[in-house]
Scaffold this active site. Structure first.
Site, PDB file in Angstrom:
ATOM      1  N   ASN A 268     -22.915 -22.419 -34.504  1.00  0.00           N
ATOM      2  CA  ASN A 268     -22.452 -23.676 -33.910  1.00  0.00           C
ATOM      3  C   ASN A 268     -22.351 -24.707 -35.025  1.00  0.00           C
ATOM      4  OD1 ASN A 268     -22.018 -26.014 -32.504  1.00  0.00           O
ATOM      5  ND2 ASN A 268     -23.984 -26.021 -31.425  1.00  0.00           N
TER       6      ASN A 268
ATOM      7  N   LYS B 239     -21.235 -27.637 -34.938  1.00  0.00           N
ATOM      8  CA  LYS B 239     -21.416 -29.028 -34.476  1.00  0.00           C
ATOM      9  C   LYS B 239     -20.327 -29.920 -35.106  1.00  0.00           C
ATOM     10  CE  LYS B 239     -26.217 -27.945 -33.634  1.00  0.00           C
ATOM     11  NZ  LYS B 239     -27.592 -28.395 -33.488  1.00  0.00           N
TER      12      LYS B 239
ATOM     13  N   HIS C 259     -24.988 -27.447 -24.221  1.00  0.00           N
ATOM     14  CA  HIS C 259     -25.833 -27.656 -25.401  1.00  0.00           C
ATOM     15  C   HIS C 259     -26.697 -28.896 -25.173  1.00  0.00           C
ATOM     16  CE1 HIS C 259     -27.213 -28.396 -29.447  1.00  0.00           C
ATOM     17  NE2 HIS C 259     -26.924 -27.128 -29.698  1.00  0.00           N
TER      18      HIS C 259
ATOM     19  N   GLU D  17     -27.493 -31.231 -27.024  1.00  0.00           N
ATOM     20  CA  GLU D  17     -26.926 -32.480 -27.540  1.00  0.00           C
ATOM     21  C   GLU D  17     -25.919 -33.058 -26.550  1.00  0.00           C
ATOM     22  OE1 GLU D  17     -25.827 -30.841 -31.360  1.00  0.00           O
ATOM     23  OE2 GLU D  17     -27.957 -30.626 -31.804  1.00  0.00           O
TER      24      GLU D  17
ATOM     25  N   GLU E 112     -32.547 -22.584 -26.257  1.00  0.00           N
ATOM     26  CA  GLU E 112     -32.710 -23.436 -27.438  1.00  0.00           C
ATOM     27  C   GLU E 112     -33.721 -24.539 -27.124  1.00  0.00           C
ATOM     28  OE1 GLU E 112     -29.005 -23.233 -30.163  1.00  0.00           O
ATOM     29  OE2 GLU E 112     -28.636 -24.779 -28.673  1.00  0.00           O
TER      30      GLU E 112
ATOM     31  N   GLY F  73     -32.716 -28.330 -35.378  1.00  0.00           N
ATOM     32  CA  GLY F  73     -32.512 -29.202 -36.541  1.00  0.00           C
ATOM     33  C   GLY F  73     -33.803 -29.771 -37.091  1.00  0.00           C
TER      34      GLY F  73
ATOM     35  N   SER G 200     -33.422 -23.778 -35.458  1.00  0.00           N
ATOM     36  CA  SER G 200     -33.906 -23.567 -36.827  1.00  0.00           C
ATOM     37  C   SER G 200     -34.022 -22.100 -37.225  1.00  0.00           C
ATOM     38  CB  SER G 200     -35.243 -24.293 -37.048  1.00  0.00           C
ATOM     39  OG  SER G 200     -35.073 -25.689 -36.874  1.00  0.00           O
TER      40      SER G 200
HETATM   41  P1  13P Z   1     -30.243 -25.559 -35.929  1.00  0.00           P
HETATM   42  O1  13P Z   1     -30.114 -24.088 -36.255  1.00  0.00           O
HETATM   43  O2  13P Z   1     -29.627 -26.442 -36.954  1.00  0.00           O
HETATM   44  O3  13P Z   1     -31.646 -25.916 -35.574  1.00  0.00           O
HETATM   45  O4  13P Z   1     -29.365 -25.802 -34.589  1.00  0.00           O
HETATM   46  C1  13P Z   1     -29.538 -24.988 -33.499  1.00  0.00           C
HETATM   47  C2  13P Z   1     -28.500 -25.299 -32.496  1.00  0.00           C
HETATM   48  O5  13P Z   1     -28.502 -26.361 -31.900  1.00  0.00           O
HETATM   49  C3  13P Z   1     -27.429 -24.317 -32.269  1.00  0.00           C
HETATM   50  O6  13P Z   1     -26.665 -24.641 -31.164  1.00  0.00           O
END
Ligand code: 13P
Length: 250
Positions: free
Chosen positions: A9, A11, A95, A97, A167, A173, A213
């Site tokens: 992803n 982002k 997601h 976010e 997740e 992150g 992560s």
């Molecule tokens: P990270 O691997 O940067 O923690 O992000 C995970 C994520 O949100 C994948 O959708």
């Protein structure tokens, strides 16, 4: 046997030039030797470029979101048919976010999953708790409710188009991952909830990915767990070597 999937992803990262460089670097990794399904989710503006560059490879293209409507007066939005026309086969829905920053509710996500199914997309449906919920030992209830409200209106046949991505928000992150045991516990629980709602056979078919992560140095022990069928990778998917190492962790 369930499909093992590693999805990146991206982002809101990578302009067109950066996308070209990253897909070129992925292209030479030759994922065709692996049984793992490899998916990347670049931003909307770069989906077509990624599709054209990777169409002779096994790498699949995902969008990071989908609109629940067909077309019309929805300024700034992208329709399902538009995604289809640029070579998208997967969509990420729910997601954390999008849930947290763009206030996407379970009810909206249920509409998005229906729209995505109707258009023949595979779905990576994201669920996961925030830190306070984990500390209060509410994570099982949280994911169950997210599944109930966002996904469980689908028929058994429709659910076959869905991959679940667990997740935990506190691990996204942050550099902090769920331990392999924590991931296994909740993945097994998710599978149990799927079996109760649908059937054990169907639950055994659905891939459940872990996200938060995941890096080359921790992917192997997380993916080794019985109910972890792959990963949804954020930061580490922006580097072709790291991403390929994660794919190779199975
Ligand atoms: P990270 O691997 O940067 O923690 O992000 C995970 C994520 O949100 C994948 O959708």
């Amino acid at each position: 046997m369930r499909t093992q999937i590693v999805a990146g992803n991206w982002k809101m990262n990578c302009n067109l030039d950066e996308t070209q460089k990253l897909v070129d670097a992925l292209k030479v990794k030759d994922f065709s030797k692996s049984d793992v399904e490899v998916v990347i989710a670049p931003p909307y503006t770069n989906l077509h470029l990624a599709h054209l560059s990777l169409k002779d490879t096994p790498i699949k293209i995902s969008a990071q979101n989908i609109n629940e409507n067909e077309s019309g007066a929805f300024t700034g939005e992208i329709s399902p048919a538009m995604l289809k026309s640029v070579g998208v086969s997967y969509v990420i829905i729910g997601h954390s976010e999008r849930r947290a920053i763009y206030a996407e509710t379970d009810e909206l996500l249920a509409k998005k999953t229906s729209t995505a199914i109707k258009h023949g997309f595979k779905i990576m449906f994201c669920i996961g708790e925030v830190l306070e919920e984990r500390k209060a030992n509410k994570h099982f209830d949280v994911v169950k409710e997210q599944l109930d409200k966002g996904l469980f209106h689908l028929s058994a046949e429709e659910l076959k188009q869905v991959v679940i991505a667990y997740e935990p928000v506190w691990a996204i992150g942050t550099g902090e991952t769920a331990s392999p045991e924590q991931a296994q516990d909740i993945h097994a629980y998710i599978r149990k909830v799927l079996a109760e709602k649908y059937s054990q056979d169907l639950a055994d078919e659905i891939s459940i990915l872990y996200g938060g992560s995941v890096k080359p140095n921790n992917a192997k022990e997380i993916f080794a767990k019985k109910d972890v069928d792959g990963g949804l990778i954020g930061g580490a998917s922006l580097d072709a070597d790291s991403f390929a190492q994660i794919v190779a962790s199975f």
